[in-house]
Design an enzyme around this catalytic site. Structure first.
Site, PDB file in Angstrom:
ATOM      1  CD  GLU A 190      -2.975  -1.432   2.066  1.00 28.09           C
ATOM      2  OE1 GLU A 190      -3.117  -0.533   2.907  1.00 28.09           O
ATOM      3  OE2 GLU A 190      -3.650  -2.485   2.069  1.00 28.09           O
ATOM      4  CG  ASN A 212       5.516   6.683   6.143  1.00 25.11           C
ATOM      5  OD1 ASN A 212       5.344   5.698   5.657  1.00 25.11           O
ATOM      6  ND2 ASN A 212       4.538   7.500   6.196  1.00 25.11           N
ATOM      7  CG  HIS A 431     -15.304  -7.707   6.485  1.00 27.62           C
ATOM      8  ND1 HIS A 431     -14.980  -6.975   7.598  1.00 27.62           N
ATOM      9  CD2 HIS A 431     -14.216  -7.656   5.681  1.00 27.62           C
ATOM     10  CE1 HIS A 431     -13.749  -6.489   7.462  1.00 27.62           C
ATOM     11  NE2 HIS A 431     -13.272  -6.891   6.311  1.00 27.62           N
ATOM     12  CG  HIS A 432     -14.333 -14.135   7.342  1.00 26.37           C
ATOM     13  ND1 HIS A 432     -14.194 -15.360   6.727  1.00 26.37           N
ATOM     14  CD2 HIS A 432     -15.572 -14.134   7.898  1.00 26.37           C
ATOM     15  CE1 HIS A 432     -15.308 -16.076   6.906  1.00 26.37           C
ATOM     16  NE2 HIS A 432     -16.165 -15.349   7.601  1.00 26.37           N
ATOM     17  CD  GLU A 433      -9.011  -7.182   9.323  1.00 25.25           C
ATOM     18  OE1 GLU A 433      -9.198  -6.475   8.331  1.00 25.25           O
ATOM     19  OE2 GLU A 433      -7.968  -7.846   9.502  1.00 25.25           O
ATOM     20  CD  GLU A 520      -6.531  -3.101   0.211  1.00 19.11           C
ATOM     21  OE1 GLU A 520      -7.053  -2.015   0.454  1.00 19.11           O
ATOM     22  OE2 GLU A 520      -6.015  -3.819   1.103  1.00 19.11           O
ATOM     23  CD  GLU A 526      -7.726   0.670   2.553  1.00 19.35           C
ATOM     24  OE1 GLU A 526      -8.666   0.203   3.196  1.00 19.35           O
ATOM     25  OE2 GLU A 526      -6.598   0.167   2.534  1.00 19.35           O
TER      26      GLU A 526
HETATM   27  C1  NOJ Z   1      -8.392  -2.645   5.401  1.00 20.33           C
HETATM   28  C2  NOJ Z   1      -9.140  -2.957   4.163  1.00 20.33           C
HETATM   29  O1  NOJ Z   1      -8.443  -2.567   3.016  1.00 20.33           O
HETATM   30  C3  NOJ Z   1     -10.476  -2.270   4.262  1.00 20.33           C
HETATM   31  O2  NOJ Z   1     -11.183  -2.428   3.043  1.00 20.33           O
HETATM   32  C4  NOJ Z   1     -11.238  -2.822   5.422  1.00 20.33           C
HETATM   33  O3  NOJ Z   1     -12.443  -2.136   5.541  1.00 20.33           O
HETATM   34  C5  NOJ Z   1     -10.441  -2.662   6.716  1.00 20.33           C
HETATM   35  N1  NOJ Z   1      -9.128  -3.161   6.539  1.00 20.33           N
HETATM   36  C6  NOJ Z   1     -11.083  -3.366   7.875  1.00 20.33           C
HETATM   37  O4  NOJ Z   1     -11.023  -4.749   7.726  1.00 20.33           O
HETATM   38 CA    CA Z   2      -5.966  -2.212   2.885  1.00 16.20          CA
END
Ligand code: NOJ
Ligand code: CA
Length: 720
Positions: A190, A212, A431-433, A520, A526
């Site tokens: 990123e 940075n 969604h699985h964070e 991604e 974002e």
């Molecule tokens: C980073 C991800 O790129 C974003 O799409 C997501 O909403 C957040 N993490 C939370 O999981």
């Molecule tokens: Ca991200």
């Protein structure tokens, strides 16, 4: 007789050590392979009679057997005796060499085109290292647009279990090329892309990209792939890898005196670069070359180097256009967490006792609003983030067991919302964070996928934010590379499609595992809410990030002033509204979001029509104009329909686009709706100024269209 045999063998040796050539089917490429006096394998690549890759060494360096190596000591080369045993890059002679040709056309499950020709000439060279009695094979495939090669380790006594200290593949440049690059890193892609000469990479890295320096700067001349280069002859070169399986992801380290890139694999917690067991193969190293920038974008070499799909049926895999409860959290208007985090004791387990937070986004009423909007406007799905317990704990970072992926917050009614969505023909997207707690995710994965099936979900967006647990592992190391694929294969058993965030760069695995819809793996939308993306970003990522596969970029932002959404967020989306439409065409993905709020789309209904109309699956793709860092214009034909969509994105300069619609069927009449920047549009000062006009067009039509700074345009073309 014995003498004769000896002479014959020596003759064979000389022939085989002599340089061997491989020519591409269209004769534009020549790859030359040889072994030097020290027995080091070398390759070089010529395009249209000119060297594009100068003679470059190949091979691997192994860890001494049985010796425990730490990250600190991994840099040591060891004694001479050890080197002889552990090197897999010298002392080789060629003992066999085979050529082959391949030409087959295959149909992807979804894609930018509906059929892909896999056409190459192949050379596979078997090398023997006499001192160790080890054999490796280097397999080259030369396509009409570039080269792929990999190392293969046949099953053998002296090379069964081995640990990679470093891969020693080189990509020697022929001069101080211009590079489009992001810093070498083991955990994130990123970054904003830099465009510099090779000789300037070090200074730029030292200063830091985005203010940075790299989080894990293994070297100030380190870069990630896909890497794009432009030579003084105006040749474009893309370097990447294909079929990254059971191996660590590749970074490149530049020797900036000689302009030679060398592979630098992601280390594990001990500093090792990979644990292998023969028989096995490495990923392919890929070099795609053209004198036309557009040819880089349409290259299918990376996909072709991946295996055909292993799934018995793929009819359950469907491209999706979706909206979601997402941008409101990213901009800071809402929260993922249910509770007011400031009042939460870390390590909380009894969520029912928590005081609800008024800003929780994934509540029943809000989710219903998105479902209604999706149904009314023909979207397939609604992504809902922040629906499950754990966010409060995660922010506390107290333990590796945070999410269980099956327990909803009290204000999210899983069954009720599913029934509501289903009644309107809409899917909710899971969604699985994972919070990068990978072992925790694997422990819960089957239960979580089962839960999805029981509740009508067929797609999951997964995420790997934060440091990997087990601690010390990196996002791009072999162990977690294996995890990402395990998650995809396991999902397939439940007919679930996957969109992974913060995982490793894509390498064309979606051919073999087409339920990997997108990832991604780069700066997406974002970042428009975290300070803004640079206007040229979307003119570079198709040449870099997207070479490996589709990106879940989440375009479609119509309100550029984020402070209107959240007074505390002063970020600005660096794009005109017309260019946001163009991204649906220029950033290919079968998993495509309309990321803004329903109320913002209601406000600009006429422009929103394009997002409603644009498909996510295509029969054909043409690049009409392209220069990395400046502009890209694509035309794509909708799958199964004589309708075309054009998208153009511009960097920060005002530019004219000139296109001919000669891709349309001759003699036929079409109606083109052109969504363009208004005359006074500007990504910073006047991003929402657009015009919409309808004209009749045919294959003979030419369109000249002015694009604003940070602007672009989108066109839909349908039969009259
Ligand atoms: C980073 C991800 O790129 C974003 O799409 C997501 O909403 C957040 N993490 C939370 O999981
Ligand atoms: Ca991200």
């Amino acid at each position: 007789m014995y003498r004769l045999l000896l002479i014959a063998t020596c003759l064979l040796c000389t022939i085989l050590t002599k340089a061997q050539q491989l020519v591409s089917p269209n004769k534009q490429f020549v790859m030359v392979f040889s072994v030097d006096e020290q027995g080091k394998p070398l390759y070089k690549l010529q395009y249209k009679g000119k060297d594009v890759i100068a003679p470059s060494h190949m091979g691997l360096d192994l860890q001494p057997e049985g010796k425990k190596i730490t990250f600190e000591t991994a840099g040591n080369t060891g004694g001479a005796a050890q080197k002889e045993i552990n090197s897999l890059y010298d002392g080789f002679k060629v003992i066999d060499s085979k050529t082959a040709s391949f030409d087959k056309t295959w149909k992807p499950v979804y894609g930018e085109v509906n059929q892909i020709r896999n056409h190459y000439n192949e050379l596979s060279v078997t090398l023997q290292q006499n001192k160790t009695d080890r054999k490796i094979i280097i397999r080259f495939r030369l396509f009409d647009d570039g080269l792929g090669f990999r190392y293969e380790f046949p099953e053998q006594k002296n090379l069964t279990y081995f640990v990679i200290k470093e891969e020693k593949t080189e990509f020697a440049m022929t001069g101080d090329n211009t590079a489009f690059w992001i810093p070498g890193d083991f955990d994130t892609e990123e970054y904003t892309y830099a465009k510099t000469k090779l000789s300037e990479i070090k200074a730029k890295n030292e200063k830091g990209i985005d203010g940075n320096a790299s989080q894990t700067p293994f070297s100030l001349t380190g870069v990630q792939t896909p890497l794009l280069l432009k030579t003084k002859e105006n040749f474009y070169i893309s370097i990447h890898e294909a079929a990254l399986i059971d191996y660590s992801a590749m970074n490149l380290n530049l020797d900036d005196k000689n302009f030679v890139f060398q592979t630098y694999l992601t280390p594990d917690a001990q500093g090792n670069k990979g644990h292998l067991q023969s028989p096995c193969v490495t990923p392919w190293r890929t070099i795609v070359v053209s004198d036309k920038a557009g040819d880089i974008l349409t290259s299918k070499t990376i996909l072709n180097l991946n295996e055909p799909t292993k799934y018995a049926s793929t009819d359950w895999i469907k491209p999706m256009k979706y909206v979601g409860v997402w941008w409101e959290m990213i901009t800071g208007k809402s929260t993922w967490a249910y509770a007011d985090i400031d009042n939460v004791q870390l390590g909380v387990t009894d969520y029912s006792k928590l005081k609800p937070n008024e800003k929780h986004g994934a509540n029943n009423a809000n989710v219903k609003k998105y479902i209604d909007f999706a149904a009314a406007n023909g979207f397939d799905g609604v992504l809902v983030e922040g629906w499950n317990e754990g966010w409060e704990d995660w922010f506390g970072k107290t333990k590796d067991y945070v999410f269980d992926f099956v327990t909803p917050y009290p204000d999210f009614d899983v069954k009720g919302l599913h029934a509501y969505a289903a009644s309107k023909g809409v899917k909710i997207i899971m969604h699985h964070e994972t919070s990068s707690s990978v072992r925790n995710y694997e422990r819960h994965m089957d239960t979580a996928y089962k839960f999805m099936v029981e509740n009508g979900y067929n797609a999951v967006k997964s995420g790997y934010v934060g440091d990997i647990i087990p601690r010390g592992e990196k996002h791009y190391g072999q162990w977690i590379v294996n995890h990402y694929l395990y998650a995809i294969k396991q999902a397939a058993k439940y007919h679930i499609m996957v969109d992974a965030h913060e995982s490793v760069h894509m390498t064309g695995l979606q051919r073999t595992y087409p339920n990997l819809l997108a990832q991604e793996s780069a700066k997406g939308t974002e970042y428009e809410a975290f300070g803004g993306n640079s206007p040229d970003h979307t003119t570079i990522i198709p040449f870099t990030r997207l070479m490996g596969g589709p990106m879940d970029y989440t375009p479609g932002i119509f309100e550029m002033d984020i402070s209107k959404i959240n007074p505390d967020n002063h970020s600005h989306v660096n794009s005109t509204l017309a260019r946001q439409l163009a991204l649906y065409v220029t950033l290919y993905s079968p998993f495509m979001m309309a990321a803004d709020f329903p109320e913002h789309y209601e406000k600009y209904k006429d422009a929103f029509q394009f997002i409603k109309d644009v498909p996510v699956d295509w029969d054909d793709t043409k690049v009409l104009e392209a220069e990395p860092g400046d502009y890209i214009t694509y035309a794509r034909k909708q799958k199964g329909k004589d309708a075309w969509f054009v998208g153009r994105t511009n960097d920060e300069e005002p530019r004219d686009s000139n296109i001919t619609l000669d891709f349309l069927t001759p003699e036929k009449k079409y109606i083109a709706t052109i969504y363009a920047d208004a005359k006074d549009a500007n990504y910073k000062t006047n991003p929402q100024a657009y015009t919409i006009r309808k004209i009749e067009v045919s294959s003979k039509s030419k369109i000249k269209q002015a694009c604003a700074p940070g602007g672009g345009y989108a066109i839909s073309i349908v039969e009259k």
